[in-house]
Design a protein around this motif. Structure first.
Motif, PDB file in Angstrom:
ATOM      1  N   ALA A  60       0.838  -1.209   0.000  1.00 46.30           N
ATOM      2  CA  ALA A  60       0.000   0.000   0.000  1.00 46.30           C
ATOM      3  C   ALA A  60       0.871   1.256   0.000  1.00 46.30           C
ATOM      4  O   ALA A  60       0.536   2.268  -0.631  1.00 46.30           O
ATOM      5  CB  ALA A  60      -0.922  -0.012   1.217  1.00 46.30           C
ATOM      6  N   PHE A  61       2.018   1.190   0.676  1.00 48.08           N
ATOM      7  CA  PHE A  61       2.962   2.329   0.691  1.00 48.08           C
ATOM      8  C   PHE A  61       3.445   2.612  -0.736  1.00 48.08           C
ATOM      9  O   PHE A  61       3.542   3.764  -1.165  1.00 48.08           O
ATOM     10  CB  PHE A  61       4.138   1.980   1.611  1.00 48.08           C
ATOM     11  CG  PHE A  61       5.192   3.046   1.695  1.00 48.08           C
ATOM     12  CD1 PHE A  61       5.090   4.087   2.618  1.00 48.08           C
ATOM     13  CD2 PHE A  61       6.303   3.010   0.861  1.00 48.08           C
ATOM     14  CE1 PHE A  61       6.068   5.078   2.693  1.00 48.08           C
ATOM     15  CE2 PHE A  61       7.283   3.991   0.936  1.00 48.08           C
ATOM     16  CZ  PHE A  61       7.164   5.032   1.854  1.00 48.08           C
ATOM     17  N   GLY A  75      12.002   4.323   3.254  1.00 47.22           N
ATOM     18  CA  GLY A  75      10.591   4.470   3.616  1.00 47.22           C
ATOM     19  C   GLY A  75      10.323   4.018   5.044  1.00 47.22           C
ATOM     20  O   GLY A  75       9.288   4.359   5.622  1.00 47.22           O
ATOM     21  N   TRP A  76      11.240   3.255   5.638  1.00 47.06           N
ATOM     22  CA  TRP A  76      11.067   2.778   7.021  1.00 47.06           C
ATOM     23  C   TRP A  76      10.978   3.933   8.009  1.00 47.06           C
ATOM     24  O   TRP A  76      10.431   3.778   9.106  1.00 47.06           O
ATOM     25  CB  TRP A  76      12.211   1.836   7.424  1.00 47.06           C
ATOM     26  CG  TRP A  76      13.580   2.431   7.282  1.00 47.06           C
ATOM     27  CD1 TRP A  76      14.392   2.352   6.186  1.00 47.06           C
ATOM     28  CD2 TRP A  76      14.291   3.212   8.244  1.00 47.06           C
ATOM     29  NE1 TRP A  76      15.559   3.034   6.416  1.00 47.06           N
ATOM     30  CE2 TRP A  76      15.532   3.560   7.674  1.00 47.06           C
ATOM     31  CE3 TRP A  76      14.011   3.640   9.548  1.00 47.06           C
ATOM     32  CZ2 TRP A  76      16.487   4.334   8.341  1.00 47.06           C
ATOM     33  CZ3 TRP A  76      14.962   4.396  10.228  1.00 47.06           C
ATOM     34  CH2 TRP A  76      16.189   4.729   9.616  1.00 47.06           C
ATOM     35  N   ILE A  77      11.498   5.109   7.598  1.00 44.37           N
ATOM     36  CA  ILE A  77      11.451   6.252   8.515  1.00 44.37           C
ATOM     37  C   ILE A  77       9.993   6.631   8.788  1.00 44.37           C
ATOM     38  O   ILE A  77       9.636   6.991   9.905  1.00 44.37           O
ATOM     39  CB  ILE A  77      12.264   7.441   7.934  1.00 44.37           C
ATOM     40  CG1 ILE A  77      13.753   7.085   7.923  1.00 44.37           C
ATOM     41  CG2 ILE A  77      12.033   8.723   8.727  1.00 44.37           C
ATOM     42  CD1 ILE A  77      14.641   8.082   7.219  1.00 44.37           C
ATOM     43  N   SER A  78       9.146   6.509   7.768  1.00 41.21           N
ATOM     44  CA  SER A  78       7.738   6.872   7.997  1.00 41.21           C
ATOM     45  C   SER A  78       6.808   5.665   8.079  1.00 41.21           C
ATOM     46  O   SER A  78       5.709   5.785   8.628  1.00 41.21           O
ATOM     47  CB  SER A  78       7.256   7.813   6.890  1.00 41.21           C
ATOM     48  OG  SER A  78       7.381   7.180   5.637  1.00 41.21           O
ATOM     49  N   GLU A  79       7.232   4.518   7.553  1.00 44.94           N
ATOM     50  CA  GLU A  79       6.332   3.351   7.549  1.00 44.94           C
ATOM     51  C   GLU A  79       7.006   2.162   8.254  1.00 44.94           C
ATOM     52  O   GLU A  79       7.881   1.507   7.670  1.00 44.94           O
ATOM     53  CB  GLU A  79       5.962   2.985   6.104  1.00 44.94           C
ATOM     54  CG  GLU A  79       5.078   1.744   5.979  1.00 44.94           C
ATOM     55  CD  GLU A  79       3.953   1.709   6.996  1.00 44.94           C
ATOM     56  OE1 GLU A  79       2.985   2.455   6.835  1.00 44.94           O
ATOM     57  OE2 GLU A  79       4.032   0.942   7.994  1.00 44.94           O
ATOM     58  N   PRO A  80       6.610   1.891   9.487  1.00 44.97           N
ATOM     59  CA  PRO A  80       7.256   0.816  10.259  1.00 44.97           C
ATOM     60  C   PRO A  80       7.234  -0.553   9.573  1.00 44.97           C
ATOM     61  O   PRO A  80       8.165  -1.338   9.755  1.00 44.97           O
ATOM     62  CB  PRO A  80       6.449   0.778  11.562  1.00 44.97           C
ATOM     63  CG  PRO A  80       5.802   2.114  11.673  1.00 44.97           C
ATOM     64  CD  PRO A  80       5.601   2.623  10.280  1.00 44.97           C
ATOM     65  N   ALA A  81       6.202  -0.844   8.774  1.00 43.88           N
ATOM     66  CA  ALA A  81       6.132  -2.181   8.145  1.00 43.88           C
ATOM     67  C   ALA A  81       7.328  -2.399   7.215  1.00 43.88           C
ATOM     68  O   ALA A  81       7.824  -3.524   7.087  1.00 43.88           O
ATOM     69  CB  ALA A  81       4.829  -2.335   7.370  1.00 43.88           C
ATOM     70  N   ILE A  82       7.803  -1.319   6.586  1.00 45.97           N
ATOM     71  CA  ILE A  82       8.965  -1.431   5.691  1.00 45.97           C
ATOM     72  C   ILE A  82      10.204  -1.801   6.517  1.00 45.97           C
ATOM     73  O   ILE A  82      11.009  -2.648   6.136  1.00 45.97           O
ATOM     74  CB  ILE A  82       9.151  -0.108   4.915  1.00 45.97           C
ATOM     75  CG1 ILE A  82       7.992   0.013   3.927  1.00 45.97           C
ATOM     76  CG2 ILE A  82      10.506  -0.036   4.219  1.00 45.97           C
ATOM     77  CD1 ILE A  82       7.920   1.330   3.204  1.00 45.97           C
ATOM     78  N   PHE A 104      23.380  -6.839   8.670  1.00 38.67           N
ATOM     79  CA  PHE A 104      22.444  -5.808   9.150  1.00 38.67           C
ATOM     80  C   PHE A 104      21.940  -4.973   7.965  1.00 38.67           C
ATOM     81  O   PHE A 104      22.686  -4.652   7.057  1.00 38.67           O
ATOM     82  CB  PHE A 104      23.084  -4.919  10.229  1.00 38.67           C
ATOM     83  CG  PHE A 104      24.265  -4.097   9.781  1.00 38.67           C
ATOM     84  CD1 PHE A 104      24.101  -2.813   9.283  1.00 38.67           C
ATOM     85  CD2 PHE A 104      25.559  -4.608   9.869  1.00 38.67           C
ATOM     86  CE1 PHE A 104      25.203  -2.052   8.886  1.00 38.67           C
ATOM     87  CE2 PHE A 104      26.655  -3.858   9.473  1.00 38.67           C
ATOM     88  CZ  PHE A 104      26.480  -2.572   8.980  1.00 38.67           C
ATOM     89  N   PRO A 105      20.616  -4.682   7.969  1.00 33.71           N
ATOM     90  CA  PRO A 105      20.054  -3.854   6.896  1.00 33.71           C
ATOM     91  C   PRO A 105      20.421  -2.393   7.116  1.00 33.71           C
ATOM     92  O   PRO A 105      20.378  -1.917   8.249  1.00 33.71           O
ATOM     93  CB  PRO A 105      18.545  -4.056   7.055  1.00 33.71           C
ATOM     94  CG  PRO A 105      18.336  -4.476   8.465  1.00 33.71           C
ATOM     95  CD  PRO A 105      19.600  -5.098   8.959  1.00 33.71           C
ATOM     96  N   PHE A 106      20.763  -1.689   6.024  1.00 34.19           N
ATOM     97  CA  PHE A 106      21.139  -0.284   6.196  1.00 34.19           C
ATOM     98  C   PHE A 106      20.379   0.658   5.276  1.00 34.19           C
ATOM     99  O   PHE A 106      20.523   1.876   5.396  1.00 34.19           O
ATOM    100  CB  PHE A 106      22.652  -0.082   6.008  1.00 34.19           C
ATOM    101  CG  PHE A 106      23.146  -0.319   4.597  1.00 34.19           C
ATOM    102  CD1 PHE A 106      23.489  -1.578   4.166  1.00 34.19           C
ATOM    103  CD2 PHE A 106      23.270   0.743   3.711  1.00 34.19           C
ATOM    104  CE1 PHE A 106      23.942  -1.799   2.859  1.00 34.19           C
ATOM    105  CE2 PHE A 106      23.730   0.546   2.404  1.00 34.19           C
ATOM    106  CZ  PHE A 106      24.065  -0.741   1.981  1.00 34.19           C
ATOM    107  N   GLN A 107      19.580   0.120   4.369  1.00 33.91           N
ATOM    108  CA  GLN A 107      18.861   1.007   3.448  1.00 33.91           C
ATOM    109  C   GLN A 107      17.708   0.251   2.806  1.00 33.91           C
ATOM    110  O   GLN A 107      17.840  -0.932   2.498  1.00 33.91           O
ATOM    111  CB  GLN A 107      19.821   1.477   2.350  1.00 33.91           C
ATOM    112  CG  GLN A 107      19.170   2.313   1.269  1.00 33.91           C
ATOM    113  CD  GLN A 107      20.175   2.797   0.237  1.00 33.91           C
ATOM    114  OE1 GLN A 107      20.987   3.675   0.511  1.00 33.91           O
ATOM    115  NE2 GLN A 107      20.139   2.217  -0.934  1.00 33.91           N
ATOM    116  N   THR A 108      16.590   0.937   2.605  1.00 34.66           N
ATOM    117  CA  THR A 108      15.485   0.319   1.850  1.00 34.66           C
ATOM    118  C   THR A 108      15.131   1.214   0.667  1.00 34.66           C
ATOM    119  O   THR A 108      15.318   2.434   0.708  1.00 34.66           O
ATOM    120  CB  THR A 108      14.218   0.151   2.723  1.00 34.66           C
ATOM    121  OG1 THR A 108      13.795   1.442   3.197  1.00 34.66           O
ATOM    122  CG2 THR A 108      14.450  -0.764   3.904  1.00 34.66           C
ATOM    123  N   LEU A 109      14.617   0.564  -0.383  1.00 32.91           N
ATOM    124  CA  LEU A 109      14.067   1.278  -1.541  1.00 32.91           C
ATOM    125  C   LEU A 109      12.724   0.626  -1.844  1.00 32.91           C
ATOM    126  O   LEU A 109      12.633  -0.606  -1.870  1.00 32.91           O
ATOM    127  CB  LEU A 109      14.960   1.120  -2.773  1.00 32.91           C
ATOM    128  CG  LEU A 109      16.352   1.743  -2.756  1.00 32.91           C
ATOM    129  CD1 LEU A 109      17.127   1.304  -4.000  1.00 32.91           C
ATOM    130  CD2 LEU A 109      16.259   3.269  -2.720  1.00 32.91           C
TER     131      LEU A 109
END
Ligand SMILES: O=C(O)CCC(=O)C(=O)O
Length: 295
Positions: A60-61, A75-82, A104-109
């Protein structure tokens, strides 16, 4: 996982010799297929059993927030599910076993439609010392149609030497890099495969695997997806793309570990460079920008 620093491997287990991989498989027989696919092809497809609600929220995001913007980084900064998809413990555990260092994860797109991004390797964007301790995990947030511009990748290309910025001719602009990669694909006769994943499936790619976004044959189709980039503990992290030819230095990163919610310092023992002023400011900017994630 190895308990002591002295035991940490200098090469990811999946990219090491047969003996290291055989030992990994004897400890975790259930990983045999993933290990051999990553070793031979540089990618593996699996179902990490993400939470269905998180997948729906991340999708949905893409539909509502990414929409025409093409992509949203972090997007994790505003959407916790990400963030929860990125820190999914089974994936962190799996990557840690496959590489021999804690992942460790360091970035999402997040993407709404196919990126049509030209083929490239992540080692040009994010590398590490020791090298190859980085990977991408691309998650389909819907079933991917062959006409929606699926992920394209070239099996076996991860075995090519890692390109150094100084090896590029011309003005060393990003298009020069893309042309260089295209030539590599042609010279080596590399054959593409396409990521026709089902919703919830994930594709792990090795740092040096050549990949990108294929042509969107039907521009009406969406291709909702999330890629999370992972580094591994106790390395130095840098951006070869931003290599400074005058100083002969790398741009050093202090990546943000989403799973532990803190920045990770690049280990100086792996580098013989000093931080540039730009890097010091980038680090401060990141620290200032840092806010407690809610996932
Ligand atoms: O999803 C895509 O089309 C490409 C993503 C990608 O190349 C990347 O994240 O490195």
């Amino acid at each position: 996982m190895p308990a002591r620093e002295s035991e940490l491997p200098d090469t990811p287990v999946i990219e090491s010799g047969d003996a290291a991989r055989a030992s990994l498989i004897s400890t975790y027989p259930e990983l045999a297929e993933i290990v051999s696919s990553l070793a031979e092809n540089g990618y593996a497809i699996l179902d990490p059993e993400y939470d269905a609600g998180d997948l729906a929220t991340a999708e949905a995001f893409c539909r509502d927030a990414v929409a025409d913007r093409g992509r949203i980084q972090d997007g994790w900064i505003s959407e916790p599910a990400i963030g929860r998809v990125a820190v999914h413990q089974p994936i962190i555990d799996l990557l840690s076993q496959l590489y021999g260092r804690r992942a460790f994860p360091f970035q999402t797109l997040n993407f709404e439609v196919g990126t049509q991004q030209k083929p490239h390797s992540d080692t040009y964007h994010f590398n590490s010392s020791p090298e190859r301790f980085m990977c991408g995990v691309w998650v389909a947030l819907e079933d991917i149609s062959p006409d929606a511009g699926p992920l394209i990748y070239y099996p076996g290309s991860h075995k090519l030497p890692i390109l150094k910025r100084t090896e590029l001719g011309g003005t060393q602009l990003y298009p020069d890099y893309e042309k260089h990669i295209q030539r590599l694909v042609e010279d080596h006769g590399l054959q593409p495969e396409y990521g026709l994943l089902k919703r919830g499936q994930a594709l792990i790619w090795s740092a040096n695997l050549i990949h990108g976004g294929s042509a969107r044959k039907n521009p009406e189709l969406t291709r909702r997806s999330q890629v999370t980039h992972y580094y591994f503990e106790d390395c130095a992290y840098h951006t070869p793309l931003d290599f400074d030819p005058e100083r002969g230095t790398h741009f050093i990163r202090q990546p943000y570990d989403l799973s532990r919610k803190k920045h990770v310092l690049s280990q100086r023992k792996h580098l013989d460079e000093q931080l540039s002023l730009r890097e010091i400011w980038a680090q401060r900017w990141h620290l200032w920008r840092q806010r407690p994630p809610r996932f």
